[in-house]
Design an enzyme around this catalytic site. Structure first.
Site, PDB file in Angstrom:
ATOM      1  CD  GLU A  50      -3.035  -0.767  -0.058  1.00 33.77           C
ATOM      2  OE1 GLU A  50      -3.076   0.358  -0.509  1.00 33.77           O
ATOM      3  OE2 GLU A  50      -3.492  -1.574  -0.526  1.00 33.77           O
ATOM      4  CB  CYS A 203     -15.326   1.178 -13.392  1.00 34.89           C
ATOM      5  SG  CYS A 203     -16.322   2.809 -13.250  1.00 34.89           S
ATOM      6  CB  CYS A 210     -21.066   0.060 -19.304  1.00 32.00           C
ATOM      7  SG  CYS A 210     -20.371   1.376 -18.847  1.00 32.00           S
ATOM      8  CB  CYS A 213     -19.746  -3.391 -15.145  1.00 33.83           C
ATOM      9  SG  CYS A 213     -19.762  -2.581 -13.659  1.00 33.83           S
ATOM     10  CB  CYS A 219     -24.073   1.412 -13.390  1.00 34.86           C
ATOM     11  SG  CYS A 219     -22.933   3.245 -13.509  1.00 34.86           S
TER      12      CYS A 219
END
Length: 359
Positions: A50, A203, A210, A213, A219
């Site tokens: 991270e 995305c 799309c 997805c 959405c």
């Protein structure tokens, strides 16, 4: 069709089902199959990844992560490392304050916490170099705490899912609220990674896919036809340009004169070529008197807040030269261009490109 407002739990289950099938394979990740088999993520590897991934891509980080964990497989190993060794391994990743804080955090965990990372957002936030996003990511991914993890990918997904047109960064609090509403109590670590994967692979900033997805139906931006234009961002100010000079001095034996920058500030703690501070019109400041030759080519590099143009001057290092404070003579066998920050390595590459028959 899932109701975006009435069934947040259903949306979370949908994306977890997708993640179980489509999760990216990354060297720091404990995948869904291993998690289901009872394998727990290593907090050290989660934390290290991270920190490395801040302002950087997965592709750029992977090799660095593998080298770090091969050389320092535990937080205690990293805590015991020499600062210069860690900074050299970090060279090229940029944002060098992260590397300094990485060492500070490793030493706190190793020396004050018996090598064990705390498992709560609040305790993680107290460690050096760990801000709100990183604390939430570690607590979620390593310890399955239901924290809201909001990186650039998640911001984009939330803006499109809810068709939010308020521009970033002003919309961050609203996007975080929307993300928090969907964060489940069950498998929150996998959920956080699922949304980040969704933003990275489907995305995407341009041409979102799309049609495949898992959140296609609810959405709001897809329905409105606004997905490609979201999230909106406040226009950035034009970056200023700074200028500098670097002095490359090499002995007849092939040894190099380098200078370690102050711990605080840009490229802090890194070895680089001597030279004056960068500004509008830096004054020449060669490390010794010599017949310095202009290489005739410029280094151009862009940092977060400005562009940099460097003149490159070269000369032979005098026999018996005594380095000043903060300067070091690096022998030809110990010198590794990869240990230099990118802007400094570009200057070396220009010098090397101008050699004929040299090494």
């Amino acid at each position: 069709m899932r109701d975006l407002n009435a069934d947040p739990g259903g949306l979370s289950r949908d994306i977890l089902d997708w993640y179980d099938r489509q999760a990216r394979d990354m060297p720091w990740r404990t995948g869904p199959a291993d998690r289901a088999a009872g394998v727990r993520p290593d907090p050290y590897r989660v934390w290290l990844s991270e920190v490395m991934l801040q302002q950087t891509t997965v592709a750029a980080v992977t090799d660095y992560f593998q080298r770090f964990t091969a050389r320092w497989p535990r937080v205690e190993d990293l805590a015991a490392a020499e600062d210069a060794d860690v900074m050299a391994e970090w060279a090229g990743l940029g944002y060098y304050a992260r590397a300094r804080n990485l060492l500070k955090c490793a030493r706190v965990v190793a020396q004050e916490l018996d090598g064990t990372f705390p498992d709560s957002y609040e305790a993680l936030l107290k460690l050096p170099g760990i801000g709100p996003y990183t604390a939430a990511a570690i607590a979620s991914i390593a310890f399955d705490r239901p924290e809201t993890v909001l990186d650039g990918n998640v911001e984009r997904v939330m803006a499109r899912l809810h068709d939010i047109h308020e521009p970033l960064p002003g919309s961050k609090p609203l996007l975080k609220d929307r993300a928090a509403e969907l964060t489940p109590e069950v498998r929150p670590g996998c959920y956080a990674q699922a949304v980040m994967d969704l933003g990275a692979t489907i995305c995407t900033p341009k041409s979102p896919a799309c049609g495949i997805c898992p959140w296609r139906e609810p959405c709001a931006a897809r329905i409105a036809g606004t997905a490609p234009e979201l999230p909106k961002k406040t226009p950035k100010k034009a970056k200023p340009t700074r200028h500098g000079i670097v002095y490359l001095a090499r002995s007849s034996a092939g040894d190099w004169l380098l200078e370690r920058r102050p711990d605080k500030g840009l490229l802090g703690g890194m070895l680089g070529w001597p030279g004056p501070e960068w500004g509008e019109s830096p004054q020449p400041a060669p490390p010794f008197d010599a017949d310095w030759q202009d290489l005739g080519a410029e280094v151009r590099h862009t940092f977060t807040h400005f562009h940099l143009i460097l003149r490159v001057m070269v000369a032979e290092l005098p026999e018996g030269f005594a380095p000043a404070e903060q300067q070091e003579i690096i022998t030809r066998h110990a010198f590794r261009p990869s240990d230099l920050p990118t802007a400094m390595r570009k200057a070396f590459d220009l010098w090397r490109g101008g050699q004929t028959g040299g090494d």
